[in-house]
Write an enzyme that holds these catalytic residues in place. Structure first.
Site, short mmCIF file in Angstrom:
data_model
loop_
_atom_site.label_atom_id
_atom_site.label_comp_id
_atom_site.label_asym_id
_atom_site.label_seq_id
_atom_site.Cartn_x
_atom_site.Cartn_y
_atom_site.Cartn_z
N ASP A 10 0.89 -1.16 0.00
CA ASP A 10 0.00 0.00 0.00
C ASP A 10 0.93 1.20 0.00
OD1 ASP A 10 -1.57 2.17 0.62
OD2 ASP A 10 -2.63 1.19 2.28
N HIS A 17 -8.44 5.12 2.42
CA HIS A 17 -7.82 3.81 2.20
C HIS A 17 -8.65 2.94 1.26
CE1 HIS A 17 -4.69 4.15 5.34
NE2 HIS A 17 -5.58 4.85 6.02
N ASP A 52 -4.16 -1.46 -2.29
CA ASP A 52 -2.88 -2.16 -2.43
C ASP A 52 -2.47 -2.33 -3.88
OD1 ASP A 52 -2.09 -3.14 0.39
OD2 ASP A 52 -4.25 -3.46 0.24
N GLN A 93 2.96 4.30 2.85
CA GLN A 93 2.70 3.77 4.21
C GLN A 93 3.32 2.41 4.51
OE1 GLN A 93 -1.69 3.36 4.95
NE2 GLN A 93 -1.26 1.18 4.92
N TYR A 227 1.21 0.05 15.21
CA TYR A 227 0.25 -0.20 14.15
C TYR A 227 0.51 0.68 12.93
CZ TYR A 227 -3.94 -0.94 11.51
OH TYR A 227 -4.80 -1.26 10.49
N LYS A 230 -2.84 -2.85 7.90
CA LYS A 230 -3.02 -4.30 7.85
C LYS A 230 -2.16 -4.94 6.77
CE LYS A 230 -5.04 -5.98 11.09
NZ LYS A 230 -4.40 -7.04 11.86
N ARG A 264 -9.67 0.40 10.93
CA ARG A 264 -8.50 0.64 11.80
C ARG A 264 -7.83 -0.67 12.20
NH1 ARG A 264 -8.42 6.01 13.08
NH2 ARG A 264 -10.28 7.06 12.36
N TYR A 346 -1.97 -4.79 18.98
CA TYR A 346 -1.27 -4.47 17.74
C TYR A 346 -1.97 -3.36 16.96
CZ TYR A 346 1.05 -8.66 19.16
OH TYR A 346 1.75 -9.57 19.91
C1 F6R Z 1 -7.99 -0.56 7.85
C2 F6R Z 1 -7.64 0.74 7.26
C3 F6R Z 1 -8.47 1.93 7.64
C4 F6R Z 1 -7.69 2.92 8.48
C5 F6R Z 1 -8.57 4.11 8.91
C6 F6R Z 1 -7.77 5.18 9.65
O1 F6R Z 1 -7.02 -1.50 7.56
O2 F6R Z 1 -6.73 0.86 6.49
O3 F6R Z 1 -9.65 1.53 8.27
O4 F6R Z 1 -7.16 2.30 9.61
O5 F6R Z 1 -9.14 4.72 7.77
O6 F6R Z 1 -6.76 5.60 8.80
P1 F6R Z 1 -5.70 6.76 9.13
O7 F6R Z 1 -5.08 6.40 10.44
O8 F6R Z 1 -4.75 6.70 7.98
O9 F6R Z 1 -6.48 8.05 9.19
MG MG Z 2 -4.03 2.19 3.11
MG MG Z 3 -4.84 -2.15 2.00
#
Ligand code: F6R
Ligand code: MG
Ligand code: MG
Length: 363
Positions: A10, A17, A52, A93, A227, A230, A264, A346
């Site tokens: 990713d 995301h 990804d 990332q 963290y 994923k 998340r 995690y």
């Molecule tokens: C799950 C994922 C998303 C992010 C969420 C917060 O694997 O990728 O659910 O965890 O959108 O993202 P950030 O921390 O980048 O704002």
């Molecule tokens: Mg992402």
């Molecule tokens: Mg992904």
């Protein structure tokens, strides 16, 4: 011998995301086209699953080859530049290190590779998942290679009757064990049934010892110590002949099993099989997706892809996944929608919990 390598990362999401940006895929294509021209690669296909970027490559250099891994790493770096220009979300990332040292293992990207002698007909199925972790393949692989209720070939095809060997990795203790199906399935399930800790790395045909499947088991949270997203794993499966038929390989995904990694990286949710175009996890950043690109190999040439879940017969699985998503979401911040406490270690939760440490008093 031909090597099939799938290396993914990713390197920036669009929007949030949920998806990959076409210009990022275009940049990756440029790099791999160059590598094909210079004969480093026999062939390639660039695709995506959600946010990804997936590099599917064939070559004659074997697994964990420095040239191939360096080229993939440089491709990700250059794609990150595009992602940064567009200010895509979380640009770069998964690139956890800034110095390349031999191969991309442990640097953030996920890798699944296998080397084999190409058969007269060599159908390969490449599974790619988003918003989930490496153990997500455990149950599908068990069904494909050990469950006669899924794979009738185990019962009635003479060349599969001896079964398969599973190489299982303990992703926390960094140990591995090989167990044989069908004789050791009870032992196997003891470990495979805990996908947060044990992940099937590879499967081998017991008669010929040929590699049948390989997956990426790279655990992002373990590498970074915090963290960072994923794993969003990939898995390559060889099909037909002494391996399960294409339909037997796809069949496990008709049941949208619960996997971890939704929102998340902290929630369990149904694994929804979709077309590549529909791998756009938007509802509560999900639900988790699995896509499958099918190819026939022809002297290393990737004939395809066929978008295997772009089929009406998976509509019901998608509907079921939708229903399960509603039900799981109704739990809000409660387990078992939210991951069990040990798994939350995690995620980003420990930082929040730390602030309240002093407010706890003895009972
Ligand atoms: C799950 C994922 C998303 C992010 C969420 C917060 O694997 O990728 O659910 O965890 O959108 O993202 P950030 O921390 O980048 O704002
Ligand atoms: Mg992402
Ligand atoms: Mg992904």
């Amino acid at each position: 011998m031909i090597t099939l390598s799938v290396i993914k990362a990713d390197i920036g999401g669009y929007v949030g995301h949920s998806e990959s940006h076409p210009l990022v895929l275009e940049k990756a294509d440029e790099w791999l086209a160059k590598a094909k021209k210079s004969k480093t690669l026999v062939d390639y296909h660039v695709t995506k699953c959600g946010d990804d970027l997936q590099l599917i490559m064939t070559h004659e250099r074997g697994v964990e080859d420095e040239t191939i891994h360096k080229m993939a790493w440089d491709t990700f770096l250059d794609c990150t530049k595009v992602a940064k220009e567009l200010k895509l979300h979380g640009a770069g990332q998964d690139l956890l290190s800034d110095a390349f040292s031999g191969n991309v293992k442990g640097m953030g990207p996920g890798v699944a590779e296998m080397e084999f002698e190409e058969r007269g007909s060599e159908p390969v199925l490449i599974f790619m998942a988003d918003k989930t972790s490496s153990g997500a393949w455990n149950m599908p692989l068990y069904k494909m290679f050990a469950d006669p209720f899924n794979t009738i070939g185990l019962v009635i095809a003479e060349n599969m009757h001896a079964g398969f060997t599973f190489e299982i990795h303990d992703v926390k203790a960094h140990k591995k064990i090989s167990l044989n199906a069908p004789d050791e399935i009870y032992d196997m399930l003891l470990f495979m049934g805990a996908p947060g800790r044990y992940a099937v790395k590879a499967v081998y045909h017991r008669g010929s010892n040929e590699i049948a499947a390989v997956s990426s088991t790279d655990k992002l949270s373990m590498m970074a110590g915090r963290y960072v997203g994923k794993d969003d794993p990939v898995c390559i499966v060889r099909s037909q002949g002494e391996f399960p038929a294409v339909g037997e390989v796809l069949e496990p995904f008709s049941n949208p099993i619960l996997v971890e990694g939704w929102m998340r990286g902290s929630h369990n949710g149904p694994l929804m099989p979709t077309s590549i175009a529909q791998s756009i996890p938007s509802r509560f950043d999900g639900p988790p997706r699995v896509v499958c690109a099918g190819f026939q190999l022809s002297n290393g040439k990737l004939v395809g892809p066929r978008d295997m879940f772009d089929d009406l017969s998976f509509d019901r699985a998608r509907e079921m996944a939708g229903e399960i998503a509603y039900y799981m979401r109704s739990h809000g911040p409660f387990e078992p929608h939210r991951l069990p406490l040990e798994e939350m270690e995690y995620t980003t939760m420990p930082q929040v919990a730390k602030k309240l440490e002093k407010r706890f008093t003895d009972i």
